[in-house]
Structures are given as C-alpha cells and as structure tokens.
Design a protein around this motif. Structure first.
Motif, PDB file in Angstrom:
ATOM      1  N   VAL A  50       6.685   4.297   0.085  1.00 54.44           N
ATOM      2  CA  VAL A  50       7.138   2.910  -0.042  1.00 54.44           C
ATOM      3  C   VAL A  50       7.741   2.425   1.274  1.00 54.44           C
ATOM      4  O   VAL A  50       7.463   1.308   1.737  1.00 54.44           O
ATOM      5  CB  VAL A  50       8.164   2.792  -1.185  1.00 54.44           C
ATOM      6  CG1 VAL A  50       8.791   1.395  -1.204  1.00 54.44           C
ATOM      7  CG2 VAL A  50       7.508   3.091  -2.529  1.00 54.44           C
ATOM      8  N   GLU A  51       8.550   3.276   1.894  1.00 50.32           N
ATOM      9  CA  GLU A  51       9.216   2.899   3.142  1.00 50.32           C
ATOM     10  C   GLU A  51       8.199   2.623   4.249  1.00 50.32           C
ATOM     11  O   GLU A  51       8.312   1.625   4.983  1.00 50.32           O
ATOM     12  CB  GLU A  51      10.172   4.009   3.575  1.00 50.32           C
ATOM     13  CG  GLU A  51      10.930   3.707   4.854  1.00 50.32           C
ATOM     14  CD  GLU A  51      11.878   4.829   5.262  1.00 50.32           C
ATOM     15  OE1 GLU A  51      12.515   4.721   6.323  1.00 50.32           O
ATOM     16  OE2 GLU A  51      11.964   5.835   4.522  1.00 50.32           O
ATOM     17  N   LYS A  53       4.944   1.823   3.975  1.00 51.66           N
ATOM     18  CA  LYS A  53       4.140   0.639   3.660  1.00 51.66           C
ATOM     19  C   LYS A  53       4.929  -0.643   3.933  1.00 51.66           C
ATOM     20  O   LYS A  53       4.383  -1.628   4.455  1.00 51.66           O
ATOM     21  CB  LYS A  53       3.703   0.681   2.190  1.00 51.66           C
ATOM     22  CG  LYS A  53       2.652   1.726   1.884  1.00 51.66           C
ATOM     23  CD  LYS A  53       2.463   1.861   0.375  1.00 51.66           C
ATOM     24  CE  LYS A  53       1.489   2.961   0.037  1.00 51.66           C
ATOM     25  NZ  LYS A  53       0.084   2.540   0.187  1.00 51.66           N
ATOM     26  N   THR A  54       6.208  -0.640   3.594  1.00 48.20           N
ATOM     27  CA  THR A  54       7.028  -1.826   3.820  1.00 48.20           C
ATOM     28  C   THR A  54       7.224  -2.074   5.307  1.00 48.20           C
ATOM     29  O   THR A  54       7.136  -3.214   5.785  1.00 48.20           O
ATOM     30  CB  THR A  54       8.384  -1.661   3.108  1.00 48.20           C
ATOM     31  OG1 THR A  54       8.163  -1.425   1.714  1.00 48.20           O
ATOM     32  CG2 THR A  54       9.229  -2.919   3.268  1.00 48.20           C
ATOM     33  N   THR A  57       3.860  -3.245   6.831  1.00 53.89           N
ATOM     34  CA  THR A  57       3.563  -4.621   6.423  1.00 53.89           C
ATOM     35  C   THR A  57       4.400  -5.613   7.215  1.00 53.89           C
ATOM     36  O   THR A  57       3.890  -6.636   7.705  1.00 53.89           O
ATOM     37  CB  THR A  57       3.816  -4.806   4.917  1.00 53.89           C
ATOM     38  OG1 THR A  57       2.931  -3.948   4.188  1.00 53.89           O
ATOM     39  CG2 THR A  57       3.576  -6.240   4.485  1.00 53.89           C
ATOM     40  N   ALA A  58       5.674  -5.331   7.363  1.00 52.44           N
ATOM     41  CA  ALA A  58       6.552  -6.236   8.099  1.00 52.44           C
ATOM     42  C   ALA A  58       6.114  -6.405   9.546  1.00 52.44           C
ATOM     43  O   ALA A  58       6.141  -7.515  10.102  1.00 52.44           O
ATOM     44  CB  ALA A  58       7.996  -5.728   8.033  1.00 52.44           C
ATOM     45  N   LEU A  69      -2.500  -3.928  -0.600  1.00 51.18           N
ATOM     46  CA  LEU A  69      -1.449  -3.048  -1.088  1.00 51.18           C
ATOM     47  C   LEU A  69      -1.795  -2.550  -2.484  1.00 51.18           C
ATOM     48  O   LEU A  69      -2.601  -3.165  -3.190  1.00 51.18           O
ATOM     49  CB  LEU A  69      -0.104  -3.784  -1.120  1.00 51.18           C
ATOM     50  CG  LEU A  69       0.449  -4.206   0.244  1.00 51.18           C
ATOM     51  CD1 LEU A  69       1.589  -5.206   0.085  1.00 51.18           C
ATOM     52  CD2 LEU A  69       0.923  -2.982   1.026  1.00 51.18           C
ATOM     53  N   GLY A  74       3.060   0.123  -3.248  1.00 51.45           N
ATOM     54  CA  GLY A  74       3.022  -0.972  -2.291  1.00 51.45           C
ATOM     55  C   GLY A  74       3.698  -2.255  -2.696  1.00 51.45           C
ATOM     56  O   GLY A  74       3.809  -3.176  -1.884  1.00 51.45           O
ATOM     57  N   PRO A  76       6.873  -3.239  -3.248  1.00 49.99           N
ATOM     58  CA  PRO A  76       7.991  -3.731  -2.436  1.00 49.99           C
ATOM     59  C   PRO A  76       7.546  -4.297  -1.092  1.00 49.99           C
ATOM     60  O   PRO A  76       8.210  -5.169  -0.530  1.00 49.99           O
ATOM     61  CB  PRO A  76       8.869  -2.482  -2.260  1.00 49.99           C
ATOM     62  CG  PRO A  76       8.556  -1.622  -3.440  1.00 49.99           C
ATOM     63  CD  PRO A  76       7.085  -1.836  -3.670  1.00 49.99           C
ATOM     64  N   ALA A  77       6.437  -3.802  -0.563  1.00 51.61           N
ATOM     65  CA  ALA A  77       5.956  -4.278   0.728  1.00 51.61           C
ATOM     66  C   ALA A  77       5.428  -5.709   0.647  1.00 51.61           C
ATOM     67  O   ALA A  77       5.371  -6.407   1.662  1.00 51.61           O
ATOM     68  CB  ALA A  77       4.864  -3.359   1.261  1.00 51.61           C
ATOM     69  N   ALA A  80       7.519  -8.237   2.138  1.00 49.04           N
ATOM     70  CA  ALA A  80       7.731  -8.123   3.585  1.00 49.04           C
ATOM     71  C   ALA A  80       6.650  -8.829   4.393  1.00 49.04           C
ATOM     72  O   ALA A  80       6.719  -8.857   5.621  1.00 49.04           O
ATOM     73  CB  ALA A  80       7.786  -6.648   3.986  1.00 49.04           C
ATOM     74  N   ARG A  81       5.660  -9.405   3.705  1.00 46.69           N
ATOM     75  CA  ARG A  81       4.570 -10.077   4.426  1.00 46.69           C
ATOM     76  C   ARG A  81       5.066 -11.287   5.192  1.00 46.69           C
ATOM     77  O   ARG A  81       5.956 -12.007   4.752  1.00 46.69           O
ATOM     78  CB  ARG A  81       3.500 -10.556   3.442  1.00 46.69           C
ATOM     79  CG  ARG A  81       2.589  -9.498   2.901  1.00 46.69           C
ATOM     80  CD  ARG A  81       1.654 -10.116   1.870  1.00 46.69           C
ATOM     81  NE  ARG A  81       2.383 -10.652   0.747  1.00 46.69           N
ATOM     82  CZ  ARG A  81       2.129 -11.813   0.159  1.00 46.69           C
ATOM     83  NH1 ARG A  81       1.152 -12.588   0.616  1.00 46.69           N
ATOM     84  NH2 ARG A  81       2.836 -12.210  -0.867  1.00 46.69           N
TER      85      ARG A  81
END
Length: 290
Positions: A50-51, A53-54, A57-58, A69, A74, A76-77, A80-81
């Motif tokens: 998760v970390e 992917k986030t 994405t950011a 995702l 995915g 939570p990511a 972050a888009r």
C-alpha cells in the motif's frame, strides 16, 4: 485508431493532451510483493504494498494520463492522484506462484456497483490469459468482464496476455503470431480499449515490431496500448515508438517505469528522477509518432 473512434463510454478521461494514452500500471499484487522481498528484512506485509503504490501514484500521476490500481492494495493510492489523472480499476483476481508469472485470472466479485460509486473509476481492466488450448475460455472470461463494464456504464480495457506453459520454447515469431491471434479472439467481445504485449519483447528490430503492431491494429475495432512486462526499461520507449508506428495509441506500463525503484536505496528519489525521466522519454515518443 484514436480514443474518440470508439463507441459507448468515453475514454477521454484516460487520454493525454494529444488524445493518446500515457498510463501507469500500479495494480501488481503478489508480483510486487516478490519484487520487494530482497530488500526487506522479513515477510513483505500488505502495508508495504500500500505504501509503495501510494508513493508511486503521488509522484508519477502528474505525468500520467491515468493510473491503474487494484482493489486489494491500491485503493488508498487513488486519493493520491494528481488532478486530471484518470483512474483505472483492476477487476481481476490473479493466479500465480510467489514470484512467478500470472497463469490464470478470474473476475473480481468485489468490484461492485457500490465500489464503483465510491471510487468513481474512469474504466475497468481485466487481464485475460490466452493460450492456444484455452482460447474459448479466454473469450468467455473477457465477455463476462465486458458485461460487468456495460452494467456499470464504464469503459472496459481487455488485456490479452499469451501464457502457454511451454512459452520458453517458442520463437519470437511464434509469440508474435499468438499475440495477434489473442487480440483477434478477444476483439469479438467489443473491448473499449485493448492492452497488448510488446512484440519480440522489445528486442526485435523496430521494423519487425511495427509490422506485428500493424497486424494487431488490423484485427481490432478499438484503440490499443502496450504493456511493459517482459521488456527491459532501456528498450521500452523505442518499443512504444515502433508500436505507435504500427497503430498503437500509447501505453499502460508499470515495471519499465518504476520497477527499479522498489529495490533502490531511496525509492522516492528514484521515482522522482529516473522514473519521471522515463515517462518524459515516453512522452517524447508520443510527440514524434502518430
């Protein structure tokens, strides 16, 4: 074929400023866990997936027209888009041995109308393994996926991947012919966008890659993009260029963009420098080809 040549739900939210596709795939699950294992002191927990992917994405979404995702790790990511970056939600459950290739897939029953209403994805994606012996099953899986997309009113991205058990003994010509045949088989379900493997793993001469890309274009009634699995990062931009010359409309790529960040001493720094440089190189390809 461009995005606006399709019928049904619009692909416009997934396109870049030129109307092509510059999308980043971050839906890897157990394969990402295996990639992370060499640099972890113990088992790779879900929170590590998760970390990453986030974080990815950011950093990458400001340069991407969309990100792909998964529901498992995915979600939570998605928050972050960057503004204006579309969201593609994977609707597949993948079957694979730890660290091994995908050998099967099923439709994710957790991708529901309720989840779609919560996340508001711009499209769904389904990985469909194809082999000469399982052609009808691949078409059936793709049809069930597209039926879900129609029910939810969303574009459907069908990703045909050639996965026979004996593929290591195939010649590049055999694999390229199978990539075309898979696209031809799966075209019958009416995907909104098709996602194909790069011919010759990106190592064949550009003319050969373009020739196979033209064959893919000829059997499809929708735009198509290439994925990067199996292609060395340093070859991917040239491979995309060769495929675009043959009619591809861009890419939906993961590992060729960010895989090395997973094991880098500072993943965030790698993403901000090398991964963004790779996306810039791919953007330049979009300027120089149809």
């Amino acid at each position: 074929m461009t995005a606006d040549s399709t019928t049904g739900p619009s692909l416009d939210p997934l396109t870049d400023r030129r109307g092509g596709f510059s999308m980043v795939a971050l839906d890897q699950r157990e394969s990402l866990r295996a990639m992370m294992a060499p640099v972890m002191s113990g088992p790779v927990g879900d929170e590590s997936l998760v970390e990453f992917k986030t974080l990815a994405t950011a950093i990458l979404s400001p340069r991407a027209s969309a990100v792909l995702l998964d529901r498992a790790y995915g979600l939570p990511a998605a928050a972050a888009r960057a503004p204006g970056c579309g969201l593609v939600l994977a609707a597949d459950v993948l079957q694979q041995e730890p660290g091994g290739p995908v050998v099967g897939a099923t439709l994710d029953e957790g991708v529901t109308a309720e989840l779609a209403a919560q996340l508001r994805p711009d499209a769904l994606k389904m990985l469909v393994p194809w082999t000469p012996a399982t052609r009808s099953g691949a078409v059936d899986l793709a049809e069930r996926f597209m039926r879900l997309c129609r029910t939810l009113g969303l574009p459907g991205i069908v990703e045909g991947v050639v996965r026979p058990p004996d593929i290591s003994s195939w010649s590049d010509a055999d694999r390229d012919a199978a990539i075309v045949r898979a696209a031809e088989d799966l075209a019958v379900v009416g995907p909104t966008l098709y996602k194909a493997e790069v011919p010759g793993y990106g190592a064949s001469p550009a003319e050969a890659i373009t020739a196979t890309a033209r064959r893919i274009t000829e059997v499809l009634d929708c735009p198509w993009v290439v994925l990067s699995s199996g292609v060395a990062a340093e070859r991917f931009a040239a491979a995309v260029q060769a495929c675009r010359q043959g009619g591809a409309s861009g890419f939906l790529a993961g590992r060729a963009v960010w895989a090395d960040a997973v094991t880098a001493p500072d993943p965030a720094e790698f993403l901000r420098t090398e991964s963004l440089r790779r996306l810039d190189a791919l953007d330049a390809v979009g300027v120089s080809t149809p």
